[in-house]
Scaffold this active site. Sequence first.
Site, PDB file in Angstrom:
ATOM      1  N   SER A 267       0.723  -1.186  -0.102  1.00 62.92           N
ATOM      2  CA  SER A 267       0.038  -0.112   0.160  1.00 62.92           C
ATOM      3  C   SER A 267       0.938   1.365  -0.045  1.00 62.92           C
ATOM      4  O   SER A 267       1.861   1.435  -1.232  1.00 62.92           O
ATOM      5  CB  SER A 267      -1.186  -0.197   1.223  1.00 62.92           C
ATOM      6  OG  SER A 267      -2.022   0.933   1.230  1.00 62.92           O
ATOM      7  N   ASP A 324      -8.591  -4.696  -6.298  1.00 61.96           N
ATOM      8  CA  ASP A 324      -8.183  -3.823  -5.315  1.00 61.96           C
ATOM      9  C   ASP A 324      -8.030  -2.374  -5.931  1.00 61.96           C
ATOM     10  O   ASP A 324      -7.384  -2.114  -6.807  1.00 61.96           O
ATOM     11  CB  ASP A 324      -6.607  -4.171  -4.947  1.00 61.96           C
ATOM     12  CG  ASP A 324      -6.122  -3.406  -3.825  1.00 61.96           C
ATOM     13  OD1 ASP A 324      -6.984  -2.336  -3.214  1.00 61.96           O
ATOM     14  OD2 ASP A 324      -4.960  -3.343  -3.310  1.00 61.96           O
ATOM     15  N   HIS A 391      -7.571  -5.576  -0.323  1.00 57.25           N
ATOM     16  CA  HIS A 391      -6.347  -4.725  -0.477  1.00 57.25           C
ATOM     17  C   HIS A 391      -5.575  -5.423   0.928  1.00 57.25           C
ATOM     18  O   HIS A 391      -4.217  -4.929   0.970  1.00 57.25           O
ATOM     19  CB  HIS A 391      -6.790  -3.461   0.213  1.00 57.25           C
ATOM     20  CG  HIS A 391      -5.531  -2.522   0.222  1.00 57.25           C
ATOM     21  ND1 HIS A 391      -4.696  -2.377  -0.901  1.00 57.25           N
ATOM     22  CD2 HIS A 391      -5.031  -1.638   1.209  1.00 57.25           C
ATOM     23  CE1 HIS A 391      -3.743  -1.628  -0.332  1.00 57.25           C
ATOM     24  NE2 HIS A 391      -4.030  -1.140   0.683  1.00 57.25           N
TER      25      HIS A 391
END
Length: 430
Positions: A267, A324, A391
């Site tokens: 991320s 995602d 995610h």
Amino acid sequence: MKGGVIGMVKPCNVARPTTHLAEISHCTTYTNHRTTQLSVKSSWSSDSGPARVAHRVASLDQKWREYQGIKNWEGLLDPLDDGLRHEILRYGDFVEAAYRCFEFDTSSPNYATCKFSKKTMLDRCGLGGSGYKVTKNLHATCGVQLPGWIDRMPSWASTNSSWIGYVAVCDDDKEIARLGRRDVVIAYRGTATCLEWVENLRAMLTSLPDDMAPEKKKAMVQQGFLSMYTSATDMCPSLRDMVREEISRIIETYGNEPLSVTVTGHSLGAALATLTAYDITSTFKHSPMVTVVSFGGPRVGNQNFRSQLESSGTQILRIVNSTDVITKVPGFLVDIGSNDVAKRSVGLQGWLQKQVDEVGDWFGYAEVGKELRLTSEASPYLTKSDFATCHDLKTYLHLVDGFVSSSCPFRTTKRLLTGVKQEKQNILVR
């Protein structure tokens, strides 16, 4: 370094052994794969048992350079080479350790710091048998100017410097021999604090500072990511300065032997990993081979940034889950070829393209590196498709473990997972 994508996948049943296992306390899977009940120990638990990376594959020998992207991973992604799979999962475990080490409890006086000492960190995270030693803790500072009313908020809401990850050096002779070189890992966690959230939302592109892009090629990156990489306080140096200092020390110490630097993150950590890798290769004239292995990363910069990454020799492997949303932001993608055609157009099409070009200066992003595209839909074990699950780092590692190829993608895997309700309460976003 040319961009590339491994195509979408469809589920099929292939029973193959896995070398990378999660701890499983119970598993009941119906043969038609429509209903799956799983219960596993929390993957963020600090006492989760023996290190998964202890199950090592055979010596990489000279193939380590291919696994690090020297040939842009050609012929290794589809089908996914088992040795490369193990390396991706191994680096994913280092990222997972960064999450486990972070103090998420906002009521704790140690909020946003590392819970463990450098000496015990990897052991407490289940990576005691990895052959690596943590040599430096890394902190990132948010450069957002805070409004006056922030003083009325809880102190944790205005935390602007926090522990973001660590540097670890392989110091085990047997592991060095197996890897074919001494490997250095820089691992970053994802978003965890309020101000990191704010930095994520600063999607406008901004020029790299002169000491990162001296050639004035208009390389631009997301404003918030650059802020977190370069901002500092009186008490905390910038992440950039900490990385440069440690890499300089490592090159001076080990520069006369085969050496690699692998920057990995999830991320926000994936974005910082890309900036870090570019900074290392552009700062050090005799930089070792630098590779990024990123999970669920957002876009980072524009086409000129991508060009400079490629010319610097930075190798990037992006692991992407097609379901995602984070991998599809910020901004919009700009394609050079289509732009060139449109710029030759006249009339309405030419005018529209001009407007797009002007907006593109601030929000036009370009994908970087080689992409291994997976999808949650391929796994018969994933019953949820909400934002958090798609995610989640554990989802990514599960998909990597099960992916075979674009024609027969999913294999039987013991790296299983279920919902993580408690973790979602503790973690703002990953």
